[in-house]
Motif scaffolding. Structure first.
Motif, PDB file in Angstrom:
ATOM      1  N   LEU A 106       0.822  -1.196   0.000  1.00 50.25           N
ATOM      2  CA  LEU A 106       0.000   0.000   0.000  1.00 50.25           C
ATOM      3  C   LEU A 106       0.863   1.257   0.000  1.00 50.25           C
ATOM      4  O   LEU A 106       0.511   2.268  -0.621  1.00 50.25           O
ATOM      5  N   GLY A 107       2.016   1.185   0.677  1.00 51.64           N
ATOM      6  CA  GLY A 107       2.940   2.312   0.663  1.00 51.64           C
ATOM      7  C   GLY A 107       3.511   2.561  -0.712  1.00 51.64           C
ATOM      8  O   GLY A 107       3.592   3.707  -1.182  1.00 51.64           O
ATOM      9  N   HIS A 108       3.918   1.501  -1.417  1.00 50.88           N
ATOM     10  CA  HIS A 108       4.453   1.643  -2.776  1.00 50.88           C
ATOM     11  C   HIS A 108       3.402   2.231  -3.717  1.00 50.88           C
ATOM     12  O   HIS A 108       3.740   2.988  -4.642  1.00 50.88           O
ATOM     13  N   ALA A 109       2.133   1.897  -3.487  1.00 49.74           N
ATOM     14  CA  ALA A 109       1.066   2.403  -4.347  1.00 49.74           C
ATOM     15  C   ALA A 109       0.681   3.843  -4.023  1.00 49.74           C
ATOM     16  O   ALA A 109      -0.136   4.442  -4.732  1.00 49.74           O
ATOM     17  N   GLY A 110       1.255   4.394  -2.956  1.00 49.66           N
ATOM     18  CA  GLY A 110       0.947   5.761  -2.562  1.00 49.66           C
ATOM     19  C   GLY A 110      -0.370   5.918  -1.836  1.00 49.66           C
ATOM     20  O   GLY A 110      -0.817   7.046  -1.591  1.00 49.66           O
ATOM     21  N   LEU A 111      -0.996   4.808  -1.455  1.00 48.25           N
ATOM     22  CA  LEU A 111      -2.314   4.882  -0.834  1.00 48.25           C
ATOM     23  C   LEU A 111      -2.254   5.361   0.613  1.00 48.25           C
ATOM     24  O   LEU A 111      -3.277   5.786   1.171  1.00 48.25           O
ATOM     25  N   LEU A 112      -1.067   5.303   1.211  1.00 50.96           N
ATOM     26  CA  LEU A 112      -0.925   5.696   2.608  1.00 50.96           C
ATOM     27  C   LEU A 112      -0.334   7.090   2.774  1.00 50.96           C
ATOM     28  O   LEU A 112      -0.162   7.549   3.908  1.00 50.96           O
ATOM     29  N   ASP A 113      -0.043   7.755   1.687  1.00 45.50           N
ATOM     30  CA  ASP A 113       0.572   9.084   1.768  1.00 45.50           C
ATOM     31  C   ASP A 113      -0.311  10.033   2.574  1.00 45.50           C
ATOM     32  O   ASP A 113      -1.505  10.180   2.295  1.00 45.50           O
ATOM     33  N   GLY A 114       0.279  10.659   3.581  1.00 45.39           N
ATOM     34  CA  GLY A 114      -0.452  11.602   4.409  1.00 45.39           C
ATOM     35  C   GLY A 114      -1.381  10.967   5.414  1.00 45.39           C
ATOM     36  O   GLY A 114      -2.092  11.672   6.141  1.00 45.39           O
ATOM     37  N   ARG A 115      -1.404   9.642   5.484  1.00 46.94           N
ATOM     38  CA  ARG A 115      -2.307   8.929   6.398  1.00 46.94           C
ATOM     39  C   ARG A 115      -1.528   8.295   7.545  1.00 46.94           C
ATOM     40  O   ARG A 115      -0.332   8.028   7.432  1.00 46.94           O
ATOM     41  N   ARG A 116      -2.241   8.017   8.630  1.00 44.40           N
ATOM     42  CA  ARG A 116      -1.682   7.185   9.689  1.00 44.40           C
ATOM     43  C   ARG A 116      -1.711   5.738   9.238  1.00 44.40           C
ATOM     44  O   ARG A 116      -2.639   5.294   8.553  1.00 44.40           O
ATOM     45  N   ALA A 117      -0.708   4.985   9.633  1.00 49.57           N
ATOM     46  CA  ALA A 117      -0.638   3.564   9.294  1.00 49.57           C
ATOM     47  C   ALA A 117       0.298   2.882  10.280  1.00 49.57           C
ATOM     48  O   ALA A 117       1.043   3.539  11.020  1.00 49.57           O
ATOM     49  N   THR A 118       0.257   1.555  10.282  1.00 50.21           N
ATOM     50  CA  THR A 118       1.181   0.804  11.117  1.00 50.21           C
ATOM     51  C   THR A 118       1.629  -0.440  10.371  1.00 50.21           C
ATOM     52  O   THR A 118       1.053  -0.824   9.339  1.00 50.21           O
ATOM     53  N   THR A 119       2.665  -1.061  10.889  1.00 48.48           N
ATOM     54  CA  THR A 119       3.151  -2.350  10.410  1.00 48.48           C
ATOM     55  C   THR A 119       3.833  -3.025  11.589  1.00 48.48           C
ATOM     56  O   THR A 119       3.897  -2.459  12.690  1.00 48.48           O
ATOM     57  N   HIS A 120       4.342  -4.220  11.386  1.00 53.45           N
ATOM     58  CA  HIS A 120       4.995  -4.944  12.476  1.00 53.45           C
ATOM     59  C   HIS A 120       6.181  -4.141  12.999  1.00 53.45           C
ATOM     60  O   HIS A 120       6.923  -3.530  12.234  1.00 53.45           O
ATOM     61  N   TRP A 121       6.369  -4.173  14.316  1.00 54.15           N
ATOM     62  CA  TRP A 121       7.401  -3.339  14.930  1.00 54.15           C
ATOM     63  C   TRP A 121       8.790  -3.586  14.349  1.00 54.15           C
ATOM     64  O   TRP A 121       9.588  -2.663  14.221  1.00 54.15           O
ATOM     65  N   ARG A 122       9.086  -4.823  13.918  1.00 57.14           N
ATOM     66  CA  ARG A 122      10.433  -5.085  13.420  1.00 57.14           C
ATOM     67  C   ARG A 122      10.655  -4.513  12.018  1.00 57.14           C
ATOM     68  O   ARG A 122      11.785  -4.421  11.543  1.00 57.14           O
ATOM     69  N   HIS A 123       9.565  -4.104  11.332  1.00 56.82           N
ATOM     70  CA  HIS A 123       9.688  -3.505  10.001  1.00 56.82           C
ATOM     71  C   HIS A 123       9.567  -1.982  10.024  1.00 56.82           C
ATOM     72  O   HIS A 123       9.689  -1.348   8.968  1.00 56.82           O
ATOM     73  N   CYS A 124       9.303  -1.406  11.189  1.00 57.77           N
ATOM     74  CA  CYS A 124       8.959   0.021  11.242  1.00 57.77           C
ATOM     75  C   CYS A 124      10.085   0.918  10.756  1.00 57.77           C
ATOM     76  O   CYS A 124       9.848   1.909  10.047  1.00 57.77           O
ATOM     77  N   GLU A 125      11.313   0.620  11.129  1.00 57.87           N
ATOM     78  CA  GLU A 125      12.431   1.478  10.722  1.00 57.87           C
ATOM     79  C   GLU A 125      12.567   1.490   9.199  1.00 57.87           C
ATOM     80  O   GLU A 125      12.721   2.550   8.583  1.00 57.87           O
ATOM     81  N   ARG A 126      12.488   0.326   8.580  1.00 60.98           N
ATOM     82  CA  ARG A 126      12.601   0.259   7.122  1.00 60.98           C
ATOM     83  C   ARG A 126      11.402   0.919   6.452  1.00 60.98           C
ATOM     84  O   ARG A 126      11.543   1.617   5.443  1.00 60.98           O
ATOM     85  N   PHE A 127      10.212   0.706   7.010  1.00 56.68           N
ATOM     86  CA  PHE A 127       9.010   1.312   6.430  1.00 56.68           C
ATOM     87  C   PHE A 127       9.111   2.834   6.464  1.00 56.68           C
ATOM     88  O   PHE A 127       8.803   3.515   5.474  1.00 56.68           O
ATOM     89  N   ALA A 128       9.539   3.371   7.598  1.00 60.13           N
ATOM     90  CA  ALA A 128       9.640   4.823   7.737  1.00 60.13           C
ATOM     91  C   ALA A 128      10.644   5.404   6.757  1.00 60.13           C
ATOM     92  O   ALA A 128      10.450   6.501   6.212  1.00 60.13           O
ATOM     93  N   ALA A 129      11.737   4.678   6.500  1.00 60.24           N
ATOM     94  CA  ALA A 129      12.740   5.163   5.547  1.00 60.24           C
ATOM     95  C   ALA A 129      12.213   5.130   4.117  1.00 60.24           C
ATOM     96  O   ALA A 129      12.500   6.030   3.309  1.00 60.24           O
TER      97      ALA A 129
END
Length: 322
Positions: free
Chosen positions: A114-137
């Motif tokens: 969903l992030g790659h598709a741009g659907l989460l831009d400007g929105r709140r979202a979450t993912t598994h804690w061990r992926h958060c650093e990579r997701f945020a980058a």
């Protein structure tokens, strides 16, 4: 509702099997005992040829990308956390689905698609804690909340991890069919009927100490006396514990404070009463332990996102359409 919602699970070429199983259990398992038109469930493989899962298992599907143009709810049960973007045709199809008003739900790393598709831009979202650093980058334009079970932002629901996907799915089922049916699905799955999305992902005491019969009896007593004022002091006295010991034992057993636990029970009872009868808001407030209808309105809107009147009207409209 007149027709069953169409749910489409979008699978990575290396499919997350457990997360797919969660989606299939929630939305794909036939449930004739519920007496409502249950979801239609399909899967979409996004690679060339069969998808590969653990244990040399391979999955095949005849569904094509055009299924994304028809789905009411698109579920992403896991995705690669690598920075390489998915195929452009897949991203375009997801964007078209978003433009026409489809709903989305991701489980664990599924938020990356969903992030790659741009659907989460400007929105709140979450993912598994061990992926958060990579997701945020990778997706700095997303307002990542790394410390919750799931986040609902408009038509998009992102769940932190595998078990949180069950909670998020039950949340959607409650929206579509009401809390009573969601509770029956949870009962069949042998899981807790509802965990609020704002609960923390990581609970240090993953395996709480075994509760005594006396402690369990206090919890059962509290549930049977929701209409009464219930303070921590009263519960601790009932358990013959100091307040400090009771708070520690309670949190270890439920991962909640007593007041948060009571709030969930009270809101659950209020939802059931709104769904099943014509009780006045004053009567519901009294039965659920709220001092007034105004207190119930405020708590209900905070927890459910709707006023009690709007919730009752929405549920009745769905019942008429079924």
């Amino acid at each position: 509702m007149n027709t069953a919602p169409h749910v489409l699970a979008v699978l990575h070429p290396r499919v997350a099997l457990f997360e797919l199983g969660i989606a299939a259990e929630l939305f794909g398992l036939a449930r004739p005992e519920l007496g409502v038109p249950w979801y239609q469930f399909d899967t979409l493989l996004t690679g060339d040829g069969p998808a590969q899962a653990a244990g040399a298992l391979r999955l095949a599907s005849d569904t094509g990308l055009d299924a994304l143009d028809r789905a009411d709810l698109i579920v992403v049960p896991g995705w690669s956390t690598d920075p390489e973007p998915p195929p452009a045709a897949l991203l375009a199809a997801l964007q078209r689905a978003d433009a026409r008003g489809a709903r989305f739900m991701s489980i664990c790393s599924g938020a990356f698609l969903l992030g790659h598709a741009g659907l989460l831009d400007g929105r709140r979202a979450t993912t598994h804690w061990r992926h958060c650093e990579r997701f945020a980058a990778l997706f700095p334009q997303v307002r990542l909340d790394p410390d919750v079970l799931y986040v609902e932002e408009g038509r998009i629901l992102t769940a932190a991890g595998s078990a949180a996907g069950i909670d998020a799915g039950l949340h959607l089922i409650a929206q579509d069919y009401g809390s009573a049916i969601a509770n029956r699905v949870a009962q069949r799955m042998l899981v807790t009927p509802h965990r609020d999305g704002g609960q923390r992902q990581f609970i240090p005491a993953a395996y709480p100490q075994r509760r005594s019969e006396r402690f369990d009896a206090v919890l059962a007593w509290a549930e049977a006396h929701l209409a009464e004022p219930l303070s921590v002091a009263r519960l601790a006295e009932r358990a013959a514990m100091s307040e400090r010991s009771f708070l520690r034992r309670f949190h270890g057993a439920t991962a909640l404070t007593p007041m948060a636990w009571l709030s969930q029970l009270r809101i659950g009872r209020a939802r059931a009463m709104l769904e099943s009868g014509d009780a006045t808001l004053d009567d519901i407030a009294s039965a659920c332990g709220y001092g007034s209808a105004e207190s119930l309105r405020a708590a209900f809107r905070r927890e459910v996102g709707l006023s009690p009147a709007a919730y009752r009207q929405r549920f009745r409209m769905r019942a008429l359409q079924a």
